[in-house]
Design a protein around this motif. Structure first.
Motif, PDB file in Angstrom:
ATOM      1  N   ARG A   1      -6.008  -7.556   8.475  1.00 31.40           N
ATOM      2  CA  ARG A   1      -4.677  -7.994   8.057  1.00 31.40           C
ATOM      3  C   ARG A   1      -4.305  -7.270   6.768  1.00 31.40           C
ATOM      4  O   ARG A   1      -4.708  -7.666   5.687  1.00 31.40           O
ATOM      5  CB  ARG A   1      -4.676  -9.507   7.843  1.00 31.40           C
ATOM      6  CG  ARG A   1      -5.301 -10.310   9.010  1.00 31.40           C
ATOM      7  CD  ARG A   1      -5.275 -11.802   8.705  1.00 31.40           C
ATOM      8  NE  ARG A   1      -5.885 -12.149   7.443  1.00 31.40           N
ATOM      9  CZ  ARG A   1      -7.135 -12.564   7.285  1.00 31.40           C
ATOM     10  NH1 ARG A   1      -7.934 -12.718   8.320  1.00 31.40           N
ATOM     11  NH2 ARG A   1      -7.596 -12.826   6.077  1.00 31.40           N
ATOM     12  N   VAL A   2      -3.533  -6.204   6.879  1.00 29.17           N
ATOM     13  CA  VAL A   2      -3.296  -5.332   5.730  1.00 29.17           C
ATOM     14  C   VAL A   2      -1.820  -5.351   5.337  1.00 29.17           C
ATOM     15  O   VAL A   2      -0.954  -4.995   6.136  1.00 29.17           O
ATOM     16  CB  VAL A   2      -3.753  -3.889   6.055  1.00 29.17           C
ATOM     17  CG1 VAL A   2      -3.506  -2.980   4.857  1.00 29.17           C
ATOM     18  CG2 VAL A   2      -5.234  -3.874   6.452  1.00 29.17           C
ATOM     19  N   GLY A   3      -1.549  -5.807   4.114  1.00 29.46           N
ATOM     20  CA  GLY A   3      -0.177  -5.882   3.625  1.00 29.46           C
ATOM     21  C   GLY A   3       0.128  -4.818   2.589  1.00 29.46           C
ATOM     22  O   GLY A   3       0.753  -3.793   2.878  1.00 29.46           O
ATOM     23  N   SER A   4      -0.337  -5.054   1.351  1.00 34.23           N
ATOM     24  CA  SER A   4       0.087  -4.204   0.237  1.00 34.23           C
ATOM     25  C   SER A   4      -0.337  -2.741   0.386  1.00 34.23           C
ATOM     26  O   SER A   4       0.372  -1.845  -0.096  1.00 34.23           O
ATOM     27  CB  SER A   4      -0.428  -4.781  -1.084  1.00 34.23           C
ATOM     28  OG  SER A   4      -1.786  -5.118  -0.987  1.00 34.23           O
TER      29      SER A   4
ATOM     30  N   LYS B   1       4.903 -10.101   5.147  1.00 32.99           N
ATOM     31  CA  LYS B   1       5.462 -11.218   4.366  1.00 32.99           C
ATOM     32  C   LYS B   1       6.090 -10.698   3.077  1.00 32.99           C
ATOM     33  O   LYS B   1       5.514  -9.805   2.431  1.00 32.99           O
ATOM     34  CB  LYS B   1       4.370 -12.237   4.048  1.00 32.99           C
ATOM     35  CG  LYS B   1       3.303 -11.704   3.121  1.00 32.99           C
ATOM     36  CD  LYS B   1       2.191 -12.725   2.881  1.00 32.99           C
ATOM     37  CE  LYS B   1       1.196 -12.193   1.879  1.00 32.99           C
ATOM     38  NZ  LYS B   1      -0.111 -12.827   1.984  1.00 32.99           N
TER      39      LYS B   1
ATOM     40  N   MET C   1      -8.609  -7.605   4.323  1.00 36.31           N
ATOM     41  CA  MET C   1      -7.266  -7.399   3.800  1.00 36.31           C
ATOM     42  C   MET C   1      -7.251  -6.032   3.106  1.00 36.31           C
ATOM     43  O   MET C   1      -8.196  -5.266   3.242  1.00 36.31           O
ATOM     44  CB  MET C   1      -6.902  -8.545   2.851  1.00 36.31           C
ATOM     45  CG  MET C   1      -7.026  -9.874   3.572  1.00 36.31           C
ATOM     46  SD  MET C   1      -6.892 -11.434   2.661  1.00 36.31           S
ATOM     47  CE  MET C   1      -5.748 -11.164   1.355  1.00 36.31           C
ATOM     48  N   SER C   2      -6.173  -5.745   2.361  1.00 37.45           N
ATOM     49  CA  SER C   2      -6.026  -4.395   1.800  1.00 37.45           C
ATOM     50  C   SER C   2      -7.254  -3.917   1.026  1.00 37.45           C
ATOM     51  O   SER C   2      -7.634  -2.757   1.108  1.00 37.45           O
ATOM     52  CB  SER C   2      -4.803  -4.340   0.873  1.00 37.45           C
ATOM     53  OG  SER C   2      -3.614  -4.410   1.637  1.00 37.45           O
TER      54      SER C   2
ATOM     55  N   ARG D   1       3.367  -6.609  -3.654  1.00 37.01           N
ATOM     56  CA  ARG D   1       4.411  -7.622  -3.577  1.00 37.01           C
ATOM     57  C   ARG D   1       4.873  -8.036  -4.971  1.00 37.01           C
ATOM     58  O   ARG D   1       4.072  -8.115  -5.880  1.00 37.01           O
ATOM     59  CB  ARG D   1       3.916  -8.850  -2.796  1.00 37.01           C
ATOM     60  CG  ARG D   1       3.818  -8.619  -1.305  1.00 37.01           C
ATOM     61  CD  ARG D   1       3.262  -9.850  -0.607  1.00 37.01           C
ATOM     62  NE  ARG D   1       1.896 -10.112  -0.965  1.00 37.01           N
ATOM     63  CZ  ARG D   1       0.841  -9.591  -0.343  1.00 37.01           C
ATOM     64  NH1 ARG D   1       1.005  -8.768   0.676  1.00 37.01           N
ATOM     65  NH2 ARG D   1      -0.370  -9.866  -0.734  1.00 37.01           N
TER      66      ARG D   1
ATOM     67  N   ILE E   1     -10.707 -16.056   4.923  1.00 35.78           N
ATOM     68  CA  ILE E   1     -10.208 -15.405   3.706  1.00 35.78           C
ATOM     69  C   ILE E   1     -11.267 -15.661   2.636  1.00 35.78           C
ATOM     70  O   ILE E   1     -11.354 -16.766   2.105  1.00 35.78           O
ATOM     71  CB  ILE E   1      -8.861 -16.001   3.242  1.00 35.78           C
ATOM     72  CG1 ILE E   1      -7.842 -16.021   4.393  1.00 35.78           C
ATOM     73  CG2 ILE E   1      -8.323 -15.248   2.033  1.00 35.78           C
ATOM     74  CD1 ILE E   1      -6.576 -16.825   4.075  1.00 35.78           C
TER      75      ILE E   1
ATOM     76  N   MET F   1     -11.172 -16.776  11.958  1.00 34.11           N
ATOM     77  CA  MET F   1     -10.503 -16.089  10.849  1.00 34.11           C
ATOM     78  C   MET F   1     -11.050 -16.613   9.535  1.00 34.11           C
ATOM     79  O   MET F   1     -11.429 -17.795   9.436  1.00 34.11           O
ATOM     80  CB  MET F   1      -9.000 -16.370  10.936  1.00 34.11           C
ATOM     81  CG  MET F   1      -8.162 -15.724   9.856  1.00 34.11           C
ATOM     82  SD  MET F   1      -7.941 -16.737   8.391  1.00 34.11           S
ATOM     83  CE  MET F   1      -6.189 -16.538   8.103  1.00 34.11           C
TER      84      MET F   1
ATOM     85  N   ILE G   1      -0.429 -15.886  10.174  1.00 30.00           N
ATOM     86  CA  ILE G   1      -1.699 -15.859   9.434  1.00 30.00           C
ATOM     87  C   ILE G   1      -1.742 -16.896   8.321  1.00 30.00           C
ATOM     88  O   ILE G   1      -2.748 -17.004   7.632  1.00 30.00           O
ATOM     89  CB  ILE G   1      -1.970 -14.445   8.851  1.00 30.00           C
ATOM     90  CG1 ILE G   1      -0.845 -14.032   7.908  1.00 30.00           C
ATOM     91  CG2 ILE G   1      -2.132 -13.433   9.984  1.00 30.00           C
ATOM     92  CD1 ILE G   1      -1.137 -12.735   7.145  1.00 30.00           C
TER      93      ILE G   1
ATOM     94  N   ASN H   1       3.061 -15.000   7.091  1.00 22.25           N
ATOM     95  CA  ASN H   1       2.329 -16.221   6.752  1.00 22.25           C
ATOM     96  C   ASN H   1       3.202 -17.462   6.716  1.00 22.25           C
ATOM     97  O   ASN H   1       2.693 -18.552   6.514  1.00 22.25           O
ATOM     98  CB  ASN H   1       1.520 -16.055   5.464  1.00 22.25           C
ATOM     99  CG  ASN H   1       2.394 -15.992   4.244  1.00 22.25           C
ATOM    100  OD1 ASN H   1       3.557 -15.601   4.342  1.00 22.25           O
ATOM    101  ND2 ASN H   1       1.854 -16.384   3.103  1.00 22.25           N
TER     102      ASN H   1
ATOM    103  N   VAL I   1       0.850  -6.711   7.516  1.00 23.39           N
ATOM    104  CA  VAL I   1       1.318  -8.007   7.001  1.00 23.39           C
ATOM    105  C   VAL I   1       2.612  -7.796   6.211  1.00 23.39           C
ATOM    106  O   VAL I   1       2.612  -7.234   5.120  1.00 23.39           O
ATOM    107  CB  VAL I   1       0.236  -8.675   6.129  1.00 23.39           C
ATOM    108  CG1 VAL I   1       0.759  -9.982   5.542  1.00 23.39           C
ATOM    109  CG2 VAL I   1      -1.025  -8.933   6.958  1.00 23.39           C
TER     110      VAL I   1
END
Ligand code: PLP
Length: 221
Positions: A211-214, A36, A195-196, A220, A165, A163, A81, A57, A34
């Motif tokens: 869905r892995v971002g950080s 973003k 997620m993370s 962020r 959250i 999906m 997402i 996103n 992810v």
């Protein structure tokens, strides 16, 4: 500087461990990075480290960031997402390879129209508000069956999965369990969850897309 390649390696190893522990084939779990708020250069770094699937996103941010990346990397995939406004449906089906945030009948109509107009048919995930949070997008679990019937029969949408959250601070396991049950009951193959901080738990409950971002790009701002 964030060690994106090293982070990717760690996340991949954790995915493999979690899948094996759950008796699943690690290849049945797709890692979405992810990106973003992170610059295109970070996406390129991840791509060079073997990461081809990315998530954004916001439609506008993706429209700015990804055309050049796609031109440079033809096999890059990009999924939406985040919440989608009906007036951005054409942009969304043109920009993304999948949409994880289909959350209301009005958007089904707009996406069907946009697909007809553009000829593009990205796979769609229906978002479920498993925690019944008033401020959060998604259908109530009990509204899924009728919405799914309309999505398929009335709008002919390519629905591939569900999906969710989970609420911040809550134990995510019951939410993942519920999403898995709803998908099974409706014979939907894909589950976008995790997620993370909870993707290993999501894998234990059947996630096919985490869905892995950080954990990949750093926290962020
Ligand atoms: C930002 C975001 C993620 C990734 O969150 P991290 O905690 O950074 O891994 C996953 N899913 C959605 C819908 C998001 O908006």
């Amino acid at each position: 500087m964030t060690d994106i390649a090293g982070n990717l390696e760690r996340v991949r190893a954790a995915i493999e461990r979690a899948a094996i522990k759950a008796g699943r084939d690690p290849r049945s779990v797709a890692l979405m990075a992810v990106s973003k708020t992170y610059p295109a250069a970070d996406v390129s770094t991840a791509f060079a480290a073997g990461q081809a699937l990315f998530g954004e996103n916001r439609v506008q941010e993706a429209q700015k960031k990804f055309p050049a990346l796609r031109a440079a990397h033809p096999n890059l995939k990009l999924h939406l997402i985040g919440p989608l406004q009906t007036n951005k449906a054409v942009d969304a089906v043109s920009t993304f390879d999948a949409i994880h945030s289909l959350d209301r009948p009005k958007l089904m109509q707009s996406l069907a129209d946009a697909m007809g107009k553009t000829g593009k048919r990205p796979g769609c995930f229906i978002q479920i508000n498993t925690g019944r949070e008033p401020q959060k997008a998604g259908l109530a679990p009990e509204d899924l069956d009728s919405a799914l019937a309309r999505a398929k029969e009335e709008f002919k949408l390519p629905i591939v999965g569900l999906m969710c959250i989970p609420p911040v601070g809550a134990d995510p396991a019951p939410h993942f369990e519920l999403l898995c049950k709803l998908a099974r009951r409706n014979a939907l193959p894909c589950l976008s969850m995790g997620m993370s901080h909870d993707y290993e738990i999501a894998i234990a409950h059947g996630a096919t897309h985490v869905r892995v971002g950080s954990a990949i790009f750093g926290s962020r701002a």
